[in-house]
Every structure is written in C-alpha cells, then in structure tokens.
Write a protein that holds these residues in place. Structure first.
Motif, PDB file in Angstrom:
ATOM      1  N   ALA A 199     -48.222  25.096  24.667  1.00 13.80           N
ATOM      2  CA  ALA A 199     -48.516  24.623  23.311  1.00 13.80           C
ATOM      3  C   ALA A 199     -50.026  24.596  23.125  1.00 13.80           C
ATOM      4  O   ALA A 199     -50.746  23.940  23.878  1.00 13.80           O
ATOM      5  CB  ALA A 199     -47.927  23.238  23.093  1.00 13.80           C
ATOM      6  N   ALA A 200     -50.510  25.350  22.126  1.00 14.80           N
ATOM      7  CA  ALA A 200     -51.944  25.492  21.928  1.00 14.80           C
ATOM      8  C   ALA A 200     -52.429  24.926  20.599  1.00 14.80           C
ATOM      9  O   ALA A 200     -53.580  24.497  20.503  1.00 14.80           O
ATOM     10  CB  ALA A 200     -52.337  26.968  22.032  1.00 14.80           C
ATOM     11  N   ALA A 201     -51.582  24.924  19.579  1.00 10.93           N
ATOM     12  CA  ALA A 201     -52.018  24.463  18.264  1.00 10.93           C
ATOM     13  C   ALA A 201     -50.798  24.110  17.415  1.00 10.93           C
ATOM     14  O   ALA A 201     -49.682  24.557  17.686  1.00 10.93           O
ATOM     15  CB  ALA A 201     -52.844  25.546  17.571  1.00 10.93           C
ATOM     16  N   THR A 202     -51.047  23.320  16.377  1.00 12.59           N
ATOM     17  CA  THR A 202     -49.967  22.899  15.491  1.00 12.59           C
ATOM     18  C   THR A 202     -50.512  22.566  14.106  1.00 12.59           C
ATOM     19  O   THR A 202     -51.699  22.235  13.964  1.00 12.59           O
ATOM     20  CB  THR A 202     -49.212  21.686  16.070  1.00 12.59           C
ATOM     21  OG1 THR A 202     -48.087  21.385  15.245  1.00 12.59           O
ATOM     22  CG2 THR A 202     -50.077  20.465  16.184  1.00 12.59           C
ATOM     23  N   VAL A 203     -49.662  22.677  13.104  1.00  7.50           N
ATOM     24  CA  VAL A 203     -49.920  22.169  11.758  1.00  7.50           C
ATOM     25  C   VAL A 203     -48.609  21.623  11.219  1.00  7.50           C
ATOM     26  O   VAL A 203     -47.529  22.031  11.649  1.00  7.50           O
ATOM     27  CB  VAL A 203     -50.466  23.237  10.773  1.00  7.50           C
ATOM     28  CG1 VAL A 203     -51.752  23.848  11.258  1.00  7.50           C
ATOM     29  CG2 VAL A 203     -49.442  24.291  10.455  1.00  7.50           C
ATOM     30  N   THR A 204     -48.716  20.708  10.289  1.00  3.83           N
ATOM     31  CA  THR A 204     -47.552  20.180   9.595  1.00  3.83           C
ATOM     32  C   THR A 204     -47.628  20.618   8.141  1.00  3.83           C
ATOM     33  O   THR A 204     -48.668  20.455   7.495  1.00  3.83           O
ATOM     34  CB  THR A 204     -47.507  18.640   9.686  1.00  3.83           C
ATOM     35  OG1 THR A 204     -47.408  18.263  11.062  1.00  3.83           O
ATOM     36  CG2 THR A 204     -46.314  18.071   8.927  1.00  3.83           C
TER      37      THR A 204
END
Length: 151
Positions: free
Chosen positions: A63-68
């Motif tokens: 897991a490297a990045a996320t947005v909602t």
C-alpha cells in the motif's frame, strides 16, 4: 494512466491495517489510531456508505497511497451530484512517483462518470509545492473554504 507497477482499486475489508499505516503519513503530527474495534466498525461503515469510495494504490504489492472520494446527492444544478476528495496521502517511502496524482485522476474520472458537476478538494497545507501539486491535478484555488472544529 497509473505509473508502471502501480495498481489502484477500491479498498476492501482486508485493507484496514494498510490504510491505518498510510494515515500515519497524512499529517506531520499523526492522529492517534482509533481503538481496533472502533476502527473495524468505522471502516465497515465507510465501505457500506453509498457514494463513498476509498481508493488505494499498491506499488509492488505494498500500500503506497490512498484517496477518499465522496459523491454527494444534490438538488441544485438540475440534481447533479458533486464530489469531495479527502485524505490524500502517500507513504513517505513512495512520494514523488506520481501515485497521488494517479489516484486523484481516477477519483475525478469516477466523479465525472457519476454525473458530478464539480469535484472539491480542501487542504490544510500551505506548502507551495502541495498547492502546485493540486493545481497540476487540475484544481483551481478560486473559492474560500471555512471550517469549524470541535474544541
């Protein structure tokens, strides 16, 4: 198009630990983690919430990045919904590789495909590089945002 080796998908129930780890990289002074039972309850509610999608990007399986992305039903603009992007975060070990931009582009595409007439993003950052990044993603800094926080 995501960078090579970067895979984006909606978060699933087994992604909770990865998301909590990513959220440690959201602020300079990370928020304390919720109690595990509360985290599981809230994450289940997020996953079940209509119009809410947590996108998570993986680099080499990590897991490297996320947005909602939150799509909000609306009665103005002929009933066209609008969208909010929140919790944009990239793990410190994976920054400057285009991951957050790829996630934001995917979130915007989903918003347009869902009929949204606008996508909003707020940031607490005053770092010029962060603001340029969001402008580079197509956002204009042309509104005034306000917030109130519980004491």
């Amino acid at each position: 198009m995501p960078p090579a080796g970067f895979v984006i998908r909606p978060a699933r129930g087994d992604d909770l630990a990865d998301l909590i780890e990513l959220y440690h990289h959201l602020n300079h002074d990370p928020d304390p983690d919720p109690e595990p039972a509360l985290a599981r309850e809230r994450f289940a509610a997020i996953l079940a919430q209509p119009g809410m999608t947590v996108l998570i990007g993986f680099a080499d399986g990590r897991a490297a990045a996320t947005v909602t992305l939150i799509v909000v039903p609306n009665l103005t603009r002929k009933g066209a919904p609008y969208a909010l992007i929140e919790n944009v975060v990239t793990h410190a070990d994976h920054r400057k590789r285009g991951y957050a931009g790829a996630l934001i582009r995917m979130a915007i595409d989903q918003a347009w495909n869902g009929g949204c007439y606008k996508v909003m993003l707020l940031t607490g950052s005053t770092d010029p590089a962060t603001l340029r990044f969001y402008e580079g993603c197509g956002f204009l800094q042309n509104k005034t945002g306000f917030q109130i926080r519980r004491a």
